[in-house]
Design an enzyme around this catalytic site. Structure first.
Site, PDB file in Angstrom:
ATOM      1  N   HIS A 143      12.585  33.600 106.712  1.00 27.28           N
ATOM      2  CA  HIS A 143      13.548  34.714 106.732  1.00 27.28           C
ATOM      3  C   HIS A 143      12.847  36.027 107.054  1.00 27.28           C
ATOM      4  O   HIS A 143      12.651  36.891 106.201  1.00 27.28           O
ATOM      5  CB  HIS A 143      14.292  34.785 105.400  1.00 27.28           C
ATOM      6  CG  HIS A 143      15.236  33.639 105.206  1.00 27.28           C
ATOM      7  ND1 HIS A 143      14.920  32.545 104.446  1.00 27.28           N
ATOM      8  CD2 HIS A 143      16.466  33.398 105.716  1.00 27.28           C
ATOM      9  CE1 HIS A 143      15.931  31.679 104.478  1.00 27.28           C
ATOM     10  NE2 HIS A 143      16.871  32.170 105.246  1.00 27.28           N
ATOM     11  N   ASP A 197      23.184  31.158 112.774  1.00 32.68           N
ATOM     12  CA  ASP A 197      22.230  31.119 111.672  1.00 32.68           C
ATOM     13  C   ASP A 197      21.687  29.693 111.440  1.00 32.68           C
ATOM     14  O   ASP A 197      20.579  29.532 110.949  1.00 32.68           O
ATOM     15  CB  ASP A 197      22.924  31.638 110.405  1.00 32.68           C
ATOM     16  CG  ASP A 197      21.943  32.032 109.309  1.00 32.68           C
ATOM     17  OD1 ASP A 197      20.774  32.307 109.633  1.00 32.68           O
ATOM     18  OD2 ASP A 197      22.360  32.080 108.134  1.00 32.68           O
ATOM     19  N   HIS A 238      13.472  35.749 112.722  1.00 30.33           N
ATOM     20  CA  HIS A 238      14.722  34.998 112.492  1.00 30.33           C
ATOM     21  C   HIS A 238      15.918  35.901 112.801  1.00 30.33           C
ATOM     22  O   HIS A 238      16.889  35.466 113.425  1.00 30.33           O
ATOM     23  CB  HIS A 238      14.757  34.501 111.047  1.00 30.33           C
ATOM     24  CG  HIS A 238      16.094  33.930 110.625  1.00 30.33           C
ATOM     25  ND1 HIS A 238      16.635  32.801 111.221  1.00 30.33           N
ATOM     26  CD2 HIS A 238      17.008  34.348 109.699  1.00 30.33           C
ATOM     27  CE1 HIS A 238      17.826  32.550 110.659  1.00 30.33           C
ATOM     28  NE2 HIS A 238      18.061  33.469 109.740  1.00 30.33           N
ATOM     29  N   HIS A 289      21.736  40.208 109.142  1.00 29.02           N
ATOM     30  CA  HIS A 289      22.323  39.262 108.195  1.00 29.02           C
ATOM     31  C   HIS A 289      21.355  38.775 107.107  1.00 29.02           C
ATOM     32  O   HIS A 289      21.812  38.231 106.108  1.00 29.02           O
ATOM     33  CB  HIS A 289      22.923  38.060 108.932  1.00 29.02           C
ATOM     34  CG  HIS A 289      21.917  37.010 109.250  1.00 29.02           C
ATOM     35  ND1 HIS A 289      21.040  37.122 110.300  1.00 29.02           N
ATOM     36  CD2 HIS A 289      21.610  35.841 108.622  1.00 29.02           C
ATOM     37  CE1 HIS A 289      20.249  36.068 110.318  1.00 29.02           C
ATOM     38  NE2 HIS A 289      20.568  35.272 109.313  1.00 29.02           N
ATOM     39  N   ASP A 290      20.039  38.952 107.287  1.00 31.72           N
ATOM     40  CA  ASP A 290      19.104  38.529 106.230  1.00 31.72           C
ATOM     41  C   ASP A 290      18.207  39.684 105.781  1.00 31.72           C
ATOM     42  O   ASP A 290      17.129  39.461 105.220  1.00 31.72           O
ATOM     43  CB  ASP A 290      18.237  37.350 106.718  1.00 31.72           C
ATOM     44  CG  ASP A 290      18.919  36.009 106.490  1.00 31.72           C
ATOM     45  OD1 ASP A 290      19.690  35.904 105.514  1.00 31.72           O
ATOM     46  OD2 ASP A 290      18.703  35.082 107.294  1.00 31.72           O
TER      47      ASP A 290
HETATM   48 ZN   LIG Z   1      19.662  33.628 108.326  1.00 30.73          ZN
END
Ligand SMILES: [Zn+2]
Length: 609
Positions: A351, A505, A355, A393-394
C-alpha cells in the site's frame, strides 16, 4: 444439447403461493393471483421434468458430454488420417470398426437431444437457434454412418460430401467448448437477491401477458436497486412531508440537478499542452503512449519519476481531460496537491504511492480504453472524481488491515467506530490536506454545490474499496446490470463508478504475470508483517497473514476465483471492451497452478521460531 440452458433454466411454480408478491405492490399481485395459470400461457414443468433438467445441467453431465465431443473430434481426425495413409482395402476393414464407434457416440448425442426435448419441450429447447443446427448435423451424421455401414461401395460424390460433413462436425466441438467456457466464468456464489432476480427474469420469458411482464420488470428493478423499503415518490408539492422524509439527505437532490446541467464541458480539448506541465521527457513519453494501457509498468514509472509518478500521472490526465478548467486551478496547485498526497503514502511493501498510481492509471484504462466514458456518458467532473478517488484511495495506509486496527483497539478504529476504518480515514485525510493549504487546494475554486457533489462521489468510490462490502455490493450491481431499466449514464452511474475504482484496486490478476507476481509478493510481505505483529501481541492471526501456513500460489487461485473473476465479469457486463483482457485471469491462474508445489516446498523449509 446443453447450450445456454443452464442460465435460463426454468423452475416450475408448483406452489401457487410463490406467485404472491406481498408488500407495496399487493394490488398488482392480487390481480396476478386471479389469473388462472392456463391463461398465462405458461409451460409448467412436472417434478420429473425438473429433475431431468437439473441432471442435464449438472457439472458432471456437462463435462462428460464435452469429453465425448472431444473423443468424437479425435475420431474424425483419425478417420481422415487413416483414409490418406492406408490403401483402400485396409482402410475399409478399419473404417467398419471406427464407424461403429462413431454410431455409438452419435446415439448418445441423439439421446441427449431426446431427453432435452422431453424435459424442456420443443419451443423452449429450440429457443437457442444454434441447437437446431446442432441437431441437423447430428441427424445427417447418423444418416451417413448408417449408410456407410450398410453399403461399403459408396460413390465418389457421396465420399466427398461425407468428407466435408465430417469437418462440419468439428463445429459441434467448438460450440461445446464455448458453452463450457461461459459456464466456468459464471460465479458459483450468488446471493438470494441474485437468485430471485434470475428466477423472475426466467419467469418473464415464459409469460406472454404484457401487463404481467411489466409487473415483473418492476419487481426486478426494485430488488436490483435495493429499494424494497423505500417510500414511493411523494407529491413534490407536499413540502412538509418531503422535508421530514428527506431530513438526512438535505441538499442531495438539488446538487444532482444542478450538476447535470453543465454538459457543454463534454467537448474534448483538441490540443493538449503537456509541455507546460514540466514532466520529465522519458516519463511523458511513457504516459503519452501508455496512459490508458493495462500493461504499463508502474514500478518502472516510479523509478523514472524519482518517486513522483503519481504526481506526473495526475498532471498528465488533468491536461488530457481538460480538468484544470473544471476545477478552475493552475497546474502548480494540482502538482502541489498530489505531491502532498504522494508524501502521505507510507513506504509499505504494497500500500504505497506506486499502488496509488497503479490504481489511478487502471481507472483510466477502464474509463478510456474500455469506453466507460462513452457508456456512462461521463462528463469531465465525473472523470476527475474517478481519477482522484483512484489516486487517494489508500492515502496514509498503515500497512495493516481494518481487522488488525479493530482488534488492537487502534486510535483509527476508535475514531471511525470500527466501520470501514481505513476507507473512512483515506478520503477524510485527503480533503483535510487540501483545506489546510490553499497552495495545494484543488477544491478551493469550486462552486459550493459542485464541491459537495464531487466530495460525495469521491467518498462513495473510496468507501467501495472496503472488501467487507464487496460481495453484497457486487450482487446489487449485477442485479442492476441485468435489470431492464439499467441506466449506466443515469441512476446507475455512481454505482458503476464505485465498481470501476474497486475493480481497479483488485486488478493485479488481470495484468502481465511478472507485474502481478511482484504485487503479490509485496501484498503478502505486508500481510505477513502484520501476522508477525499479531503473533507478538497475542491477537488472532488474520486470514493470509500467517507466513508459516500461507501458500502464495494457492491464495492467488482463490483470490482470482472468488473475488477478481466475479468482479470483472460484472465489469464485462457493462464494458464489453474488457472482454479480451478477461482471459488473462485464466492464463495467470494456470501459472500459479504450476507454482503451488514450489511454494509448498518453501513452506516446508521454514519453521516458526
Ligand atoms: Zn488499494
Amino acid at each position: 444439447m446443453l447450450a445456454s440452458r443452464s442460465d435460463s433454466q426454468l423452475r416450475s411454480l408448483e406452489n401457487p403461493d410463490r406467485q404472491t408478491m406481498r408488500g407495496e405492490s399487493s394490488k398488482r399481485s392480487d390481480k396476478l393471483l386471479e389469473i388462472p395459470r392456463k391463461k398465462l400461457n405458461m409451460r409448467l414443468y412436472t417434478e420429473q421434468e425438473q429433475k431431468i433438467q437439473d441432471y442435464i445441467n449438472s457439472k458432471a453431465v456437462t463435462i462428460s458430454i464435452i469429453a465425448l465431443v472431444g473423443v468424437y473430434a479425435i475420431l474424425i481426425f483419425v478417420i481422415v488420417a487413416l483414409e490418406e495413409l492406408m490403401d483402400e482395402a485396409e482402410f475399409n476393414d478399419v473404417s467398419v470398426i471406427l464407424s461403429w464407434i462413431e454410431l455409438g457416440i452419435l446415439i448418445v448425442f441423439i439421446l441427449e437431444i431426446a431427453v432435452g426435448l422431453y424435459a424442456w419441450g420443443i419451443m423452449k429447447y429450440y429457443k437457442d437457434k444454434w441447437l437446431i443446427l446442432d441437431t441437423l448435423i447430428i441427424l445427417l451424421s447418423l444418416f451417413f454412418v448408417i449408410f456407410e455401414l450398410a453399403d461399403q461401395k459408396t460413390s465418389n460424390v457421396v465420399k466427398v460430401i461425407q468428407a466435408v460433413f465430417r469437418f462440419l462436425r468439428i463445429f459441434l466441438l467448438i460450440r461445446k467448448a464455448q458453452t463450457f467456457r461461459r459456464l466456468s466464468t459464471i460465479s458459483t456464489i450468488s446471493t438470494p437477491a441474485e437468485k430471485i432476480v434470475r428466477f423472475l427474469s426466467e419467469l418473464k420469458e415464459v409469460i406472454e401477458l404484457e401487463s404481467m411482464k411489466l409487473d415483473i420488470d418492476y419487481c426486478i428493478d426494485k430488488i436490483g436497486s435495493n429499494q424494497l423499503y423505500q417510500m414511493g415518490k411523494l407529491d413534490e408539492d407536499n413540502a412538509e412531508a418531503m422535508g421530514w422524509l428527506n431530513q438526512s439527505q438535505q441538499g442531495r437532490t438539488d446538487v444532482r440537478k444542478i450538476i447535470t446541467v453543465d454538459q457543454q464541458q463534454q467537448q474534448k480539448k483538441v490540443l493538449a499542452n503537456f509541455q507546460k506541465l514540466n514532466i520529465p521527457k522519458r516519463v511523458l513519453e511513457i504516459l503519452d503512449k501508455q496512459h490508458d494501457d493495462l500493461y504499463i509498468d508502474p514500478f518502472e514509472c516510479d523509478k523514472l519519476s524519482a518517486g513522483e509518478g503519481l504526481v506526473y500521472l495526475m498532471l498528465f490526465l488533468f491536461e488530457n481531460y481538460n480538468l484544470f478548467e473544471v476545477f478552475l486551478v493552475k497546474p502548480k496547485v494540482v502538482r502541489s496537491y498530489f505531491e502532498e498526497v504522494t508524501k502521505g503514502y507510507q513506504d509499505n511493501p504494497y500500500h504505497s504511492r506506486v499502488h496509488a498510481q497503479d490504481v489511478a492509471q487502471t481507472c483510466n484504462f477502464l474509463l478510456s480504453k474500455c469506453k466507460f466514458i462513452e457508456i456512462g456518458q461521463l462528463d469531465e467532473q465525473d472523470i476527475a472524481c474517478v481519477l482522484i478517488a483512484g489516486a487517494i484511495h489508500d492515502y496514509g495506509h498503515p500497512g495493516l488491515t481494518n481487522a488488525f486496527l479493530i482488534n488492537s483497539k487502534n486510535d483509527l478504529a476508535l475514531t471511525y467506530n470500527d466501520q470501514s476504518v481505513l476507507e473512512m480515514f483515506h478520503p477524510s485525510q485527503c480533503f483535510k490536506i487540501a483545506w489546510a493549504n490553499s497552495k495545494a487546494n484543488i477544491f478551493e475554486n469550486l462552486q459550493f454545490q459542485k464541491y459537495r457533489r464531487i466530495r460525495e462521489s469521491i467518498i462513495s468510490m473510496v468507501l467501495s474499496t472496503d472488501m467487507a462490502h464487496h460481495a453484497s455490493e457486487l450482487a446489487i450491481t449485477n442485479s442492476r446490470v441485468a435489470s431492464p431499466d439499467f441506466e449506466p449514464y443515469g441512476k446507475d452511474k455512481q454505482r458503476l463508478m464505485d465498481l470501476v475504482v474497486h475493480s481497479s484496486d483488485v486488478s493485479n490478476p488481470t495484468k502481465n504475470f511478472e507485474i502481478y507476481k511482484e504485487w503479490t509478493e509485496r501484498v503478502l510481505t505486508e500481510f505477513w508483517q502484520q501476522g508477525d505483529k499479531e503473533r507478538e501481541l497475542g491477537l488472532p492471526i488474520s486470514y493470509l497473514c500467517n507466513r508459516y501456513t500461507t501458500n502464495m500460489a494457492e491464495a492467488q487461485l482463490g483470490f482470482i476465483d472468488y473475488v477478481v473473476k466475479p468482479t470483472f465479469s460484472c465489469i464485462q457486463g457493462f464494458l464489453p471492451a474488457f472482454e479480451p483482457y478477461f482471459e488473462n485471469l485464466d492464463k495467470n491462474k494456470a501459472k500459479w497452478q504450476e507454482l503451488v508445489g514450489y511454494y509448498k516446498q518453501q513452506l516446508a523449509s521454514i519453521q516458526p521460531q
